[in-house]
Design an enzyme around this catalytic site. Sequence first.
Site, short mmCIF file in Angstrom:
data_model
loop_
_atom_site.label_atom_id
_atom_site.label_comp_id
_atom_site.label_asym_id
_atom_site.label_seq_id
_atom_site.Cartn_x
_atom_site.Cartn_y
_atom_site.Cartn_z
N THR A 1 2.32 6.50 13.58
CA THR A 1 1.63 5.47 12.80
C THR A 1 2.34 4.12 12.97
OG1 THR A 1 0.93 7.16 11.24
CG2 THR A 1 0.72 4.90 10.52
N GLY A 2 3.67 4.16 13.11
CA GLY A 2 4.42 2.91 13.33
C GLY A 2 3.91 2.18 14.56
N GLU B 1 10.49 1.41 10.05
CA GLU B 1 11.50 2.45 9.77
C GLU B 1 10.82 3.78 10.02
OE1 GLU B 1 14.05 4.51 8.80
OE2 GLU B 1 14.16 4.04 6.66
N GLY C 1 7.37 5.20 7.91
CA GLY C 1 6.53 6.38 8.09
C GLY C 1 6.77 6.98 9.46
N SER C 2 5.75 7.62 9.97
CA SER C 2 5.92 8.35 11.24
C SER C 2 5.96 7.39 12.43
CB SER C 2 4.77 9.34 11.41
OG SER C 2 3.55 8.64 11.53
N THR C 3 6.55 7.83 13.50
CA THR C 3 6.64 7.02 14.72
C THR C 3 5.24 6.73 15.26
OG1 THR C 3 8.84 7.82 15.23
CG2 THR C 3 7.56 7.01 17.09
N CYS D 1 13.71 10.64 6.38
CA CYS D 1 13.77 10.21 7.79
C CYS D 1 15.13 10.50 8.40
CB CYS D 1 13.38 8.74 7.91
SG CYS D 1 14.36 7.64 6.88
N GLU E 1 10.44 15.87 15.02
CA GLU E 1 10.75 15.77 13.59
C GLU E 1 9.94 16.81 12.83
OE1 GLU E 1 9.50 12.15 11.41
OE2 GLU E 1 11.56 12.10 10.70
N LYS F 1 0.85 -1.19 0.00
CA LYS F 1 0.00 0.00 0.00
C LYS F 1 0.90 1.24 0.00
CE LYS F 1 -1.76 2.85 2.86
NZ LYS F 1 -1.83 4.10 2.10
P1 NDP Z 1 2.28 8.17 8.11
O1 NDP Z 1 3.24 7.48 8.97
O2 NDP Z 1 0.98 8.56 8.68
O3 NDP Z 1 1.99 7.31 6.77
C1 NDP Z 1 2.87 6.37 6.19
C2 NDP Z 1 2.04 5.29 5.52
O4 NDP Z 1 1.22 4.61 6.47
C3 NDP Z 1 1.07 5.81 4.47
O5 NDP Z 1 0.96 4.87 3.42
C4 NDP Z 1 -0.22 5.91 5.27
O6 NDP Z 1 -1.36 5.96 4.48
C5 NDP Z 1 -0.15 4.65 6.10
N1 NDP Z 1 -0.99 4.69 7.31
C6 NDP Z 1 -1.52 5.77 7.94
N2 NDP Z 1 -2.21 5.38 9.04
C7 NDP Z 1 -2.12 4.03 9.11
C8 NDP Z 1 -2.58 3.04 10.02
N3 NDP Z 1 -3.31 3.36 11.11
N4 NDP Z 1 -2.28 1.73 9.79
C9 NDP Z 1 -1.53 1.39 8.73
N5 NDP Z 1 -1.06 2.29 7.81
C10 NDP Z 1 -1.33 3.58 8.01
O7 NDP Z 1 3.03 9.43 7.53
P2 NDP Z 1 2.45 10.67 6.74
O8 NDP Z 1 2.59 10.34 5.33
O9 NDP Z 1 1.10 11.10 7.24
O10 NDP Z 1 3.51 11.80 7.19
C11 NDP Z 1 3.41 12.38 8.49
C12 NDP Z 1 4.77 12.51 9.13
O11 NDP Z 1 5.39 11.23 9.21
C13 NDP Z 1 5.77 13.34 8.35
O12 NDP Z 1 5.60 14.70 8.57
C14 NDP Z 1 7.07 12.81 8.89
O13 NDP Z 1 7.37 13.41 10.13
C15 NDP Z 1 6.79 11.33 9.11
N6 NDP Z 1 7.24 10.47 7.97
C16 NDP Z 1 8.37 9.76 8.14
C17 NDP Z 1 8.86 9.01 7.09
C18 NDP Z 1 10.11 8.22 7.21
O14 NDP Z 1 10.78 8.03 6.20
N7 NDP Z 1 10.43 7.70 8.38
C19 NDP Z 1 8.21 8.97 5.79
C20 NDP Z 1 6.98 9.73 5.74
C21 NDP Z 1 6.54 10.45 6.80
P3 NDP Z 1 -1.97 7.41 4.14
O15 NDP Z 1 -0.98 8.05 3.23
O16 NDP Z 1 -3.24 7.12 3.51
O17 NDP Z 1 -2.11 8.11 5.48
#
Ligand code: NDP
Length: 490
Positions: free
Chosen positions: A238-239, A257, A234-236, A292, A391, A182
């Site tokens: 959501t992780g 990650e 993604g974000s901590t 990140c 962050e 996804k």
């Molecule tokens: P998220 O962590 O929210 O999203 C990353 C992925 O997870 C997307 O595909 C998202 O879908 C999906 N997702 C969201 N909620 C859930 C859930 N409950 N269960 C499973 N999957 C989910 O990051 P964002 O894109 O909203 O960015 C927000 C912040 O996260 C940034 O400002 C940054 O600080 C951090 N980030 C860190 C990254 C890294 O490389 N470590 C990369 C991207 C963001 P959807 O897009 O539909 O929400």
Amino acid sequence: MLSFNPDEVRIPNNHFIGGIAVEGGEAIDVMRPSDAVLYASVPNASHDLVDQAVENAWRAFKESGWANRSPRDRAKAMKRWANLIEQDVTTLAQLESVGSTRPISATVNWDIPFCAEGIRFYAEYADKCGGDVIPTQDDHLGMTITEPFGVVGAIAPWNFPLVMASWKVAPAIAAGNAVVLKPSEMTPFSVVRLAELAVEAGIPPGIFNVIQGDGLVGDTLARHPLISKVTFTGSTRTGALVMTACAQSGTKPVTLELGGKSPQLVFNDIKDIDKVARRISGAITTNSGQVCVAGSRLLVQAGVAEQLIERISSVFEEQVAQSTWENNATLSPIISLKEADRIDTVVRKTVEEGASLFTGGCMVGGTDSSAFYKPTILTNVNMEMDAVRNEIFGPVLCVETFETDEEALQLASHPSYGLSAGVHTADLNRAMRMVKSLDAGTVWVNRYGRSWDFAIPTGGFKSSGIGKDLGRQAYEANRRTKSVLIDFSE
Ligand code: NDP
């Protein structure tokens, strides 16, 4: 000349299940970060469609023979896939640049070749990682054998859509699994082309599937009973939700990650201040800090501080803010106007808290939209301030000075993150002491950022994540270990 017309790019706005394009789901508008134009939409998968994608992947895992194929044959198909990606560089790079924050010169020269080479790297692991023979009684044979998990659920972010996806998908597929990926709903299209090319290369339909949608789709995927392992970037915040979902739906193994607030330590003994200034600048302006591992905290020894900050600030001026489809663009737009506004609010708040704005601190004027943020330097900061502690995911560098090595280490330590760190010094002994003491999953010495060595794993400590992407570790994390003990005494 790499410039292109964004309106002429064909957008594959569908799911990709079982080797074919699949429609279905309420449309979510997708915006071009460069000019805030709504240029396409993506279908938000229903619960049933997620079910269909995972069941399809499970069938492909069981019936296509991919998992049982000789590892050498899996490697051959994956290398064909990498070749096709390179041949398709124009289409993939334009698709990536039109809707993400990645300028076309970067996607052509880095993202697409990096993605192809990473797939080749994992192809080569297919026949090089096996189990062990374990010493045991003389009339017994003890061993471990490894096998794929089944279907891996991969959830990818928007900042490097193809590269991040390939880091998850390539080791999983090389290891014999099927994958349901996804992507972020903000950058959903280029990975569909990636999946089409996998099928063209001879990877069986259903081994690599893409399901489109929002965070709820990610949650449904992570919780699906036929998903055996989850990998997420993604974000901590959501992780933690993904980890909870995995714990509640079968204690699934999970690779995370996550975020960071990485320090770059610069000592008085650096030999070439211009070179270091460029390195520090690159670490926070690449993809406009939406990385990140962005080196967002500069910790500089007092003797070189003033000169270095001046130099970094003038390197910032070289950045060209143009739409990602323009040949000369180097400064990436912020992914959305909302995120740009959030970055600006954090900077303003930190200045209100007592920080000094050395440069930047506003949107770039004169572009098609206000989503380009000026590379920014904040001084007079401390760990209690929002911009230093949290962050930002934007081109904002917070600067603190120190006198001694101990002070540098104290400042470097972050209460929750531990993703990466940079050390810039001519003293090898000091560099090694720093490497040993820094609480970070990766430490770069006299460089900042990843190289083309896919063998070097990446992943953080503490709230920055669990497990590793890249390296042998990522391959091994996609196979489970079975222990065998054979008694041949009779
Ligand atoms: P998220 O962590 O929210 O999203 C990353 C992925 O997870 C997307 O595909 C998202 O879908 C999906 N997702 C969201 N909620 C859930 C859930 N409950 N269960 C499973 N999957 C989910 O990051 P964002 O894109 O909203 O960015 C927000 C912040 O996260 C940034 O400002 C940054 O600080 C951090 N980030 C860190 C990254 C890294 O490389 N470590 C990369 C991207 C963001 P959807 O897009 O539909 O929400």
